[in-house]
Design a protein around this motif. Structure first.
Motif, mmCIF file in Angstrom:
data_model
loop_
_atom_site.group_PDB
_atom_site.id
_atom_site.type_symbol
_atom_site.label_atom_id
_atom_site.label_comp_id
_atom_site.label_asym_id
_atom_site.label_seq_id
_atom_site.Cartn_x
_atom_site.Cartn_y
_atom_site.Cartn_z
ATOM 1 N N LEU A 1 23.883 -99.949 -31.735
ATOM 2 C CA LEU A 1 24.568 -101.017 -31.004
ATOM 3 C C LEU A 1 25.950 -101.281 -31.604
ATOM 4 C CD1 LEU A 1 21.604 -103.497 -30.401
ATOM 5 C CD2 LEU A 1 22.750 -102.059 -28.692
ATOM 6 N N GLN A 2 26.038 -101.251 -32.929
ATOM 7 C CA GLN A 2 27.332 -101.447 -33.593
ATOM 8 C C GLN A 2 28.291 -100.309 -33.248
ATOM 9 O OE1 GLN A 2 28.223 -104.189 -35.160
ATOM 10 N NE2 GLN A 2 30.262 -103.371 -35.479
ATOM 11 N N GLU A 3 27.784 -99.096 -33.262
ATOM 12 C CA GLU A 3 28.592 -97.912 -32.916
ATOM 13 C C GLU A 3 29.120 -98.033 -31.483
ATOM 14 O OE1 GLU A 3 27.407 -93.366 -31.638
ATOM 15 O OE2 GLU A 3 26.283 -94.294 -33.278
ATOM 16 N N TRP A 4 28.258 -98.417 -30.549
ATOM 17 C CA TRP A 4 28.667 -98.528 -29.148
ATOM 18 C C TRP A 4 29.662 -99.672 -28.946
ATOM 19 C CZ3 TRP A 4 22.841 -97.926 -28.110
ATOM 20 C CH2 TRP A 4 22.509 -96.567 -28.079
ATOM 21 N N LYS A 5 29.478 -100.746 -29.689
ATOM 22 C CA LYS A 5 30.417 -101.866 -29.602
ATOM 23 C C LYS A 5 31.804 -101.417 -30.036
ATOM 24 C CE LYS A 5 31.095 -106.611 -31.211
ATOM 25 N NZ LYS A 5 30.561 -107.691 -32.046
ATOM 26 N N VAL B 1 22.315 -90.142 -23.205
ATOM 27 C CA VAL B 1 22.315 -90.751 -21.874
ATOM 28 C C VAL B 1 22.997 -92.118 -21.915
ATOM 29 C CG1 VAL B 1 20.835 -91.729 -20.053
ATOM 30 C CG2 VAL B 1 20.316 -89.481 -21.008
ATOM 31 N N VAL B 2 22.688 -92.920 -22.921
ATOM 32 C CA VAL B 2 23.351 -94.225 -23.068
ATOM 33 C C VAL B 2 24.857 -94.030 -23.140
ATOM 34 C CG1 VAL B 2 23.724 -96.207 -24.606
ATOM 35 C CG2 VAL B 2 21.390 -95.432 -24.114
ATOM 36 N N GLU B 3 25.302 -93.111 -23.976
ATOM 37 C CA GLU B 3 26.743 -92.872 -24.138
ATOM 38 C C GLU B 3 27.387 -92.403 -22.837
ATOM 39 O OE1 GLU B 3 28.406 -91.179 -27.554
ATOM 40 O OE2 GLU B 3 27.585 -92.865 -28.687
ATOM 41 N N GLU B 4 26.724 -91.523 -22.115
ATOM 42 C CA GLU B 4 27.286 -90.999 -20.866
ATOM 43 C C GLU B 4 27.392 -92.100 -19.810
ATOM 44 O OE1 GLU B 4 29.000 -88.079 -18.422
ATOM 45 O OE2 GLU B 4 28.596 -88.068 -20.571
ATOM 46 N N GLY C 1 31.075 -96.421 -17.268
ATOM 47 C CA GLY C 1 31.317 -97.809 -16.896
ATOM 48 C C GLY C 1 30.090 -98.663 -16.655
ATOM 49 N N ALA C 2 28.900 -98.107 -16.778
ATOM 50 C CA ALA C 2 27.681 -98.896 -16.560
ATOM 51 C C ALA C 2 27.436 -99.851 -17.730
ATOM 52 C CB ALA C 2 26.469 -97.978 -16.399
ATOM 53 N N THR C 3 26.742 -100.928 -17.448
ATOM 54 C CA THR C 3 26.264 -101.848 -18.468
ATOM 55 C C THR C 3 24.828 -101.450 -18.763
ATOM 56 O OG1 THR C 3 27.688 -103.597 -17.621
ATOM 57 C CG2 THR C 3 25.850 -104.270 -19.038
ATOM 58 N N ILE C 4 24.534 -101.225 -20.029
ATOM 59 C CA ILE C 4 23.252 -100.642 -20.423
ATOM 60 C C ILE C 4 22.440 -101.613 -21.276
ATOM 61 C CG2 ILE C 4 22.153 -98.654 -21.545
ATOM 62 C CD1 ILE C 4 24.236 -97.804 -19.467
ATOM 63 N N HIS C 5 21.122 -101.558 -21.086
ATOM 64 C CA HIS C 5 20.198 -102.139 -22.056
ATOM 65 C C HIS C 5 19.302 -100.992 -22.486
ATOM 66 C CE1 HIS C 5 18.096 -105.379 -24.123
ATOM 67 N NE2 HIS C 5 17.013 -104.641 -23.925
ATOM 68 N N LYS D 1 29.480 -101.366 -23.097
ATOM 69 C CA LYS D 1 28.697 -102.572 -22.809
ATOM 70 C C LYS D 1 27.218 -102.209 -22.915
ATOM 71 C CE LYS D 1 31.032 -102.785 -19.030
ATOM 72 N NZ LYS D 1 31.483 -103.043 -17.674
ATOM 73 N N VAL D 2 26.691 -102.309 -24.138
ATOM 74 C CA VAL D 2 25.301 -101.929 -24.402
ATOM 75 C C VAL D 2 24.629 -103.029 -25.206
ATOM 76 C CG1 VAL D 2 23.741 -100.217 -25.396
ATOM 77 C CG2 VAL D 2 25.956 -99.483 -24.478
ATOM 78 N N THR D 3 23.467 -103.451 -24.734
ATOM 79 C CA THR D 3 22.609 -104.358 -25.484
ATOM 80 C C THR D 3 21.310 -103.619 -25.770
ATOM 81 O OG1 THR D 3 21.694 -105.296 -23.450
ATOM 82 C CG2 THR D 3 23.584 -106.445 -24.440
#
Length: 180
Positions: free
Chosen positions: A59-63, A34-37, A42-46, A68-70
């Motif tokens: 978090l490193q993988e998504w960066k 879900v985070v990846e999708e 284009g969403a900013t995720i926490h 844009k994931v924290t």
């Protein structure tokens, strides 16, 4: 309108640019997907997870993917940690949240006669209470966004018996949670 224009406008309606989301349990399984999708749209995720090394790896993988994931460490069974999580989200997203995805859940296969009172408390606090309380905490942020959405990652076990009675009971409660 040319075919390319039709496809372009159809794709744009799914974009989530400028939208914010909180996904609980985003470091594994469905939560990770879900985070990846959402980030890919284009969403900013926490997101949150119980285990810091696993969360940091995600978090490193998504960066590296440019998402844009924290994230923060949070055990959603703790009321205090849920409140801290929502405070963090409120600060990061300027008091607004567009999407809350209540994803966290636990499932252990065990016979009903082997379930302990501690098991019942753990299931209720993880699968039901955390989602319900996070909805309460997120309500002002969702309302402030002008376009708030809540997603519950429930289970067919909540409506059909599949031999995991405690799990089914706690996931089934999610079908009846909504905000006015």
């Amino acid at each position: 309108m040319a075919q390319a224009d039709c496809n372009s406008s159809r794709d744009n309606r799914w974009l989530l640019n400028g939208m914010t989301a909180l996904v609980t349990g985003g470091s594994k399984g469905l939560g990770h997907a879900v985070v990846e999708e959402l980030a890919g749209l284009g969403a900013t995720i926490h997101t949150c997870a119980r285990t810091e090394p696993v969360l940091n790896e995600c978090l490193q993988e998504w960066k590296m993917k440019g998402f844009k994931v924290t994230g923060s460490v949070c055990d959603v069974t703790s009321r205090t940690e849920r409140e801290k999580l929502m405070s963090t989200v409120s600060s990061q997203f300027d008091g607004k949240l567009n999407i809350l995805v209540n994803n966290v859940g636990i499932l252990y296969f065990q016979r009903t006669i082997d379930v302990t009172p501690e098991d019942i408390s753990l299931y209720l606090s993880t699968n039901f209470e955390s989602a319900y309380h996070l909805c309460q905490l997120a309500h002002p942020l969702l309302k402030n966004s002008g376009a708030g959405n809540i997603v519950f990652m429930s289970s067919v076990s909540g409506v059909v018996s599949v031999s995991v009675s405690l799990y089914g009971a706690t996931k089934g409660t999610q079908f009846n949670v909504f905000l006015i």
